[in-house]
Design a protein around this motif. Structure first.
Motif, PDB file in Angstrom:
ATOM      1  N   GLY A  68      33.425  33.241  37.802  1.00 35.32           N
ATOM      2  CA  GLY A  68      33.351  32.524  39.071  1.00 35.32           C
ATOM      3  C   GLY A  68      34.290  33.095  40.120  1.00 35.32           C
ATOM      4  O   GLY A  68      34.758  32.371  40.995  1.00 35.32           O
ATOM      5  N   LEU A  69      34.571  34.398  40.026  1.00 36.20           N
ATOM      6  CA  LEU A  69      35.515  35.049  40.922  1.00 36.20           C
ATOM      7  C   LEU A  69      34.854  36.214  41.642  1.00 36.20           C
ATOM      8  O   LEU A  69      33.841  36.732  41.191  1.00 36.20           O
ATOM      9  CB  LEU A  69      36.715  35.594  40.127  1.00 36.20           C
ATOM     10  N   SER A  70      35.483  36.629  42.736  1.00 36.19           N
ATOM     11  CA  SER A  70      35.073  37.876  43.372  1.00 36.19           C
ATOM     12  C   SER A  70      35.676  39.025  42.567  1.00 36.19           C
ATOM     13  O   SER A  70      36.597  38.824  41.753  1.00 36.19           O
ATOM     14  CB  SER A  70      35.587  37.935  44.816  1.00 36.19           C
ATOM     15  N   VAL A  71      35.184  40.220  42.791  1.00 38.93           N
ATOM     16  CA  VAL A  71      35.748  41.380  42.095  1.00 38.93           C
ATOM     17  C   VAL A  71      37.233  41.507  42.432  1.00 38.93           C
ATOM     18  O   VAL A  71      38.064  41.744  41.553  1.00 38.93           O
ATOM     19  CB  VAL A  71      34.980  42.673  42.468  1.00 38.93           C
ATOM     20  N   ASN A  72      37.576  41.324  43.692  1.00 35.82           N
ATOM     21  CA  ASN A  72      38.992  41.411  44.097  1.00 35.82           C
ATOM     22  C   ASN A  72      39.839  40.376  43.363  1.00 35.82           C
ATOM     23  O   ASN A  72      40.902  40.694  42.837  1.00 35.82           O
ATOM     24  CB  ASN A  72      39.120  41.234  45.605  1.00 35.82           C
ATOM     25  N   GLN A  73      39.369  39.137  43.323  1.00 35.51           N
ATOM     26  CA  GLN A  73      40.121  38.091  42.628  1.00 35.51           C
ATOM     27  C   GLN A  73      40.254  38.416  41.143  1.00 35.51           C
ATOM     28  O   GLN A  73      41.303  38.184  40.548  1.00 35.51           O
ATOM     29  CB  GLN A  73      39.438  36.733  42.794  1.00 35.51           C
ATOM     30  N   TYR A  74      39.195  38.942  40.559  1.00 32.51           N
ATOM     31  CA  TYR A  74      39.219  39.284  39.145  1.00 32.51           C
ATOM     32  C   TYR A  74      40.271  40.354  38.851  1.00 32.51           C
ATOM     33  O   TYR A  74      40.987  40.271  37.862  1.00 32.51           O
ATOM     34  CB  TYR A  74      37.838  39.770  38.708  1.00 32.51           C
TER      35      TYR A  74
END
Length: 40
Positions: free
Chosen positions: A30-36
């Motif tokens: 449930g995250l963006s690639v950046n957040q991940y």
């Protein structure tokens, strides 16, 4: 102490399949690639 976030940009050359796998992992969380990548 007032800590300001450090914002920077990183350009990474990688195979398309790597990005696809990373995007799938991020989506599953449930995250963006950046957040991940930067999640702590």
């Amino acid at each position: 102490m007032n800590r300001q976030p450090i914002i920077s940009q990183l350009t990474l050359r990688s195979p398309k399949t790597f990005h696809q796998q990373l995007a799938t992992l991020a989506k599953n969380e449930g995250l963006s690639v950046n957040q991940y990548i930067v999640d702590d």
